[in-house]
Motif scaffolding. Structure first.
Motif, mmCIF file in Angstrom:
data_model
loop_
_atom_site.group_PDB
_atom_site.id
_atom_site.type_symbol
_atom_site.label_atom_id
_atom_site.label_comp_id
_atom_site.label_asym_id
_atom_site.label_seq_id
_atom_site.Cartn_x
_atom_site.Cartn_y
_atom_site.Cartn_z
ATOM 1 N N ASP A 19 -6.440 -0.984 -4.826
ATOM 2 C CA ASP A 19 -6.143 -1.857 -3.644
ATOM 3 C C ASP A 19 -5.965 -2.860 -3.215
ATOM 4 O OD1 ASP A 19 -4.439 -2.322 -1.707
ATOM 5 O OD2 ASP A 19 -3.452 0.027 0.151
ATOM 6 N N GLU A 20 -6.306 -3.353 -3.124
ATOM 7 C CA GLU A 20 -7.091 -4.715 -3.482
ATOM 8 C C GLU A 20 -8.381 -4.709 -2.748
ATOM 9 O OE1 GLU A 20 -5.593 -7.929 0.536
ATOM 10 O OE2 GLU A 20 -3.837 -6.520 0.260
ATOM 11 N N SER A 35 0.636 -1.154 -0.212
ATOM 12 C CA SER A 35 0.158 -0.313 0.109
ATOM 13 C C SER A 35 0.935 1.211 0.460
ATOM 14 C CB SER A 35 -0.974 0.046 1.361
ATOM 15 O OG SER A 35 -1.795 -1.645 1.282
HETATM 16 MG MG LIG Z 1 -2.331 -3.050 2.484
#
Ligand SMILES: [Mg+2]
Ligand SMILES: Nc1ncnc2c1ncn2[C@@H]1O[C@H](COP(=O)(O)OP(=O)(O)O)[C@@H](O)[C@H]1O
Length: 362
Positions: free
Chosen positions: A160-161, A45
């Motif tokens: 991000d995910e 991240s």
């Molecule tokens: Mg992360």
């Protein structure tokens, strides 16, 4: 569209001495889908947020195309980010959520409507444009978050995910949709996940991070066939590669009763008396209990998958009990508690230095 370059990009959080991301070097091609993968806390991240401009860069540089964006504010980078929690505005309709960034940018209403409708069509959201997020399923919300990024027609997508809030089945279908959408739009994309299967199935290339350090950047195929070190070897692939420390002998390594030939160069690269051999579950030759081949494996659990099966067993190696996973044919499944003899297939082994973790075989 644009290339993205991390040029020794480093992030050290205030109050910390150890970089969260340490001299990250990656060149991402125009239109490429690059996946950043690694365990929790490895700096995925942080890397993405540095590219987005949400996190300071304390060393090195970041470029989008030939623009140095290292110290530009997020709004001047021409990127769009999709977050894990989607961050939709609950009081706005789907259409307003999708068009919000354009409205802020002063785009006129008719043009916003046209772009939102185009994106909605691509994402199969047309009939939901007037709904509020709470009246949507998880998968639909995820698509609204994608739509919000698409309408901006950015140079780079950052994700991000984005699938981590979906259930397992939806995650599998959505990852295919995102990958094919990205290919259709051709927009350079950096995608973060902790899931190595997601990484291998979605990425043109995959970058593996550990403790803020880049371990390997490669195509999914090369990552699986030639992991650069012990960490990548153990991280990529499911069930994981068997990693077994074995003595070096003339012409190979000693694996129980068998000598397994390995590349001469791999062994001449080290003066160690042992090396760690990596064997994928599908790369063992298997014989019955009467064989004296390789090592004896006592079967603990068999996972039947129909076409094939994974045998989880224990072997005595170097005086220690060692867990071993072996793939066998689905019609050829051993009983729990029985014994198999296994030996790594020559030419299918990976040799690593036990001390440094580096790959020794080519
Ligand atoms: Mg992360
Ligand atoms: N705002 C912050 N302040 C201090 N440390 C942070 C901050 N955000 C993340 N970290 C630390 O930086 C490292 C990398 O975090 P992160 O990039 O979030 O990892 P990942 O996304 O791979 O799980 C972790 O050790 C984390 O604890």
């Amino acid at each position: 569209m644009a290339t993205v370059t991390f040029d020794k990009a480093t992030r050290i959080y205030p109050g910390s001495t150890k970089p969260a991301v340490d001299a990250l070097d990656i060149e991402i091609a125009d239109g490429e889908f690059l996946v950043l993968v690694g365990p929790s806390g490895c700096g995925k991240s942080t890397s993405l947020r540095m590219l987005a401009g949400l996190e300071d860069v304390n060393g090195g540089a970041i470029r989008i195309g030939d623009r140095d964006v290292t110290h530009l504010p997020p709004k001047d980078r021409d990127i769009a980010m999709v977050f894990q929690n989607y961050a939709l505005y609950p009081h706005m309709t789907v259409a307003d959520n999708m068009g919000f960034a354009l409205k802020i940018a002063g785009v006129n209403k008719a043009e916003i409507r046209q772009k939102v409708e185009e994106a909605a069509k691509i994402l199969d959201l047309t009939e939901y444009l007037d709904r509020k997020p709470k009246a949507l399923s998880g998968g639909q919300r995820q698509r609204v978050a994608m739509g919000r990024a698409i309408v901006r027609e950015p140079q780079v997508f950052l994700m991000d995910e984005p699938l981590s809030n979906l259930d397992a089945k939806l995650r599998v279908s959505t990852r295919t949709q995102i990958a094919s959408l990205q290919r259709r739009l051709g927009i350079t994309t950096v995608y973060v996940t902790h899931d190595q299967v997601e990484a291998l199935t979605m990425g043109d290339r995959v970058a593996v991070l550990k403790d803020g350090l880049l371990q390997q950047v490669d195509t999914p195929r090369n990552m699986y066939d030639k992991p650069a070190n012990l960490f990548v070897a153990g991280f990529i692939g499911s069930p994981a590669m068997n990693l077994i420390e074995v003595p070096v002998t003339d012409g190979g390594v000693k694996f129980g009763n068998s000598v397994v030939p390995v590349q001469r160069d791999a062994l001449s690269a080290t003066s160690d008396k042992t090396v760690t051999v990596g064997v994928r579950p599908e790369h063992f030759d298997v014989a019955g209990p009467d064989s004296d081949l390789g090592v004896a494996v006592t079967v603990n659990v068999v996972e039947e998958l129909g076409s094939d099966a994974f045998v989880y067993g224990t072997a005595q190696l170097g005086g220690e009990a060692k867990d071993i996973v072996v793939r066998v044919g689905g019609r050829d499944v051993p009983e729990k508690g029985s014994e198999l003899h296994v030996v790594p297939r020559a030419g299918e082994t990976h040799v690593f230095s036990t001390s440094s973790g580096a790959r020794l075989s080519d």
